[in-house]
Design an enzyme around this catalytic site. Sequence first.
Site, PDB file in Angstrom:
ATOM      1  N   TYR A  15       0.854  -1.188   0.000  1.00 59.01           N
ATOM      2  CA  TYR A  15       0.000   0.000   0.000  1.00 59.01           C
ATOM      3  C   TYR A  15       0.888   1.235   0.000  1.00 59.01           C
ATOM      4  CZ  TYR A  15      -3.426   3.465   1.665  1.00 59.01           C
ATOM      5  OH  TYR A  15      -4.244   4.563   1.799  1.00 59.01           O
ATOM      6  N   ASP A  20       9.305   2.847  -0.218  1.00 66.41           N
ATOM      7  CA  ASP A  20       8.270   3.478   0.589  1.00 66.41           C
ATOM      8  C   ASP A  20       8.519   3.066   2.039  1.00 66.41           C
ATOM      9  OD1 ASP A  20       6.077   4.236   1.990  1.00 66.41           O
ATOM     10  OD2 ASP A  20       4.594   3.457   0.569  1.00 66.41           O
ATOM     11  N   LYS A  79       4.449   8.920   9.087  1.00 69.17           N
ATOM     12  CA  LYS A  79       4.315   8.359  10.440  1.00 69.17           C
ATOM     13  C   LYS A  79       5.364   8.902  11.423  1.00 69.17           C
ATOM     14  CE  LYS A  79       2.046   4.349   8.418  1.00 69.17           C
ATOM     15  NZ  LYS A  79       0.644   4.330   8.775  1.00 69.17           N
TER      16      LYS A  79
HETATM   17  N1  PMP Z   1       2.845   4.035   2.453  1.00 65.21           N
HETATM   18  C1  PMP Z   1       2.801   3.115   3.420  1.00 65.21           C
HETATM   19  C2  PMP Z   1       3.803   2.005   3.432  1.00 65.21           C
HETATM   20  C3  PMP Z   1       1.825   3.181   4.409  1.00 65.21           C
HETATM   21  O1  PMP Z   1       1.784   2.242   5.350  1.00 65.21           O
HETATM   22  C4  PMP Z   1       0.893   4.247   4.381  1.00 65.21           C
HETATM   23  C5  PMP Z   1      -0.193   4.375   5.419  1.00 65.21           C
HETATM   24  N2  PMP Z   1      -0.440   3.333   6.211  1.00 65.21           N
HETATM   25  C6  PMP Z   1       0.985   5.183   3.360  1.00 65.21           C
HETATM   26  C7  PMP Z   1       1.972   5.051   2.406  1.00 65.21           C
HETATM   27  C8  PMP Z   1       0.034   6.329   3.276  1.00 65.21           C
HETATM   28  O2  PMP Z   1       0.271   7.211   4.319  1.00 65.21           O
HETATM   29  P1  PMP Z   1      -0.870   8.201   4.821  1.00 65.21           P
HETATM   30  O3  PMP Z   1      -1.931   7.364   5.446  1.00 65.21           O
HETATM   31  O4  PMP Z   1      -0.159   9.098   5.793  1.00 65.21           O
HETATM   32  O5  PMP Z   1      -1.355   8.950   3.632  1.00 65.21           O
END
Ligand code: PMP
Length: 431
Positions: free
Chosen positions: A144, A239, A267
């Site tokens: 994701y 990511d 995060k």
């Molecule tokens: N990339 C990863 C690996 C994530 O785990 C997340 C959110 N869980 C995101 C992108 C998206 O981040 P956000 O919810 O702050 O938009």
Amino acid sequence: MEHSISHKLFQEASLHIPGGVNSPVRAFRSVGGEPPFIVRAKGAFVYDADGNEYIDYVGSWGPAILGHACPEVLTALYEAMKKGLSFGAPTPSEVALAEKVKEIIPSIEKIRFVSSGTEATMSAIRVARGFTKRDKIIKFDGCYHGHADYLLVKAGSGAQTLGVPDSAGVPASFTEHTLVAIYNDIESVKEIVQKFPKQIASVILEPVIGNMGCILPQASFLKELRRLCDEEGIVLIFDEVMTGFRVALKGAQSLYDIVPDLTCFGKIIGGGLPVGAYGGRAEIMDCVAPLGPVYQAGTLSGNPLAMAVGLKTLELLQKKGQYEALEVKGQALERGFKAVAEQHGVALTFNRIGSMFSFFFTDRPVRNADDARTANKELFNSVFHKMLEKGVYLAPSSFEAGFISLSHTLDDIQKTIRTFDEALKESLIKN
Ligand code: PMP
């Protein structure tokens, strides 16, 4: 446990907010039932509106690595707050956080702050496309990367949880350049690259998956991916929104000794406030406006409160022994869960890297999204609810990772293991 106030709040919330929540997994659709409404958190604990206390393994989905409401972080926030909330102009705190990230993560030569992980990945891909002048990207089943249209393809937990592989509202033409490979399977990537020679702008992945439960990479997979990207002139994007400053201070890239071209953060880098960031090779980052032709902007980007909280969080994580301490806690949890499962004759695969973990009720190793899908979801859901009722808050989906913080004590971990034991026992009797 009493839940009447949370129940009432959920009913009210559902009148005003779709599904009663501002992000889908929070609604408990995967595990069933209703979410407790959290009113405060401290250290390793969250407290709901009915006054129930839970040992928390969600950690705000990752940011709360120090534990909730860390006093030093709150002081940093208060000091920043007194000077004003947002100026929409450059601030010294952005420079300080940029320098700190560069000091910690050597692959970052330049960095841009945004307000969420979604913005970070979206922007990194745009830069990769601008830099290479190519359109196509490769992502992996189960990873994701936020909710940009063209990334909502085989996107792990949230979509998985809802049982919809893709989202409505995304025109097919928007995802035509998104190609999906199998995690830990380099051949699946090579096949795509051969099919579209010199057309792939970027390969993006979670170096350790956190959105299909926690799934670890085989070291050779990441190495071969790096080599393939070098050969083909593809921008490799890690990511690390979840893994950055989590699986190691320097992120997954340090553990597996890979230098990605670009890295996305979120995060922990905001310590609980809305921050994301993307950065990497200067040559690529210099394509971003106003230096280069790739547009990307944000009213609240580099917000001074968020920068102050992020900076203090990273400073505290740099203190000696923090990741060793997290490892000890992680090991204890893993050992305990495995022993409990074995005692009950239940097949369990426990995937963990430092303080990030998940467990799957399956007898096979979980190395990719399809492996994760084989796990017994009903048993997970039953165990989840029983643990919640006994005061342990795991992520409300079998496809989410759990997080241990520096505030969790070994006593908290032991209590969690005993709770797992009871919950599993009761679930097995019920079945
Ligand atoms: N990339 C990863 C690996 C994530 O785990 C997340 C959110 N869980 C995101 C992108 C998206 O981040 P956000 O919810 O702050 O938009």
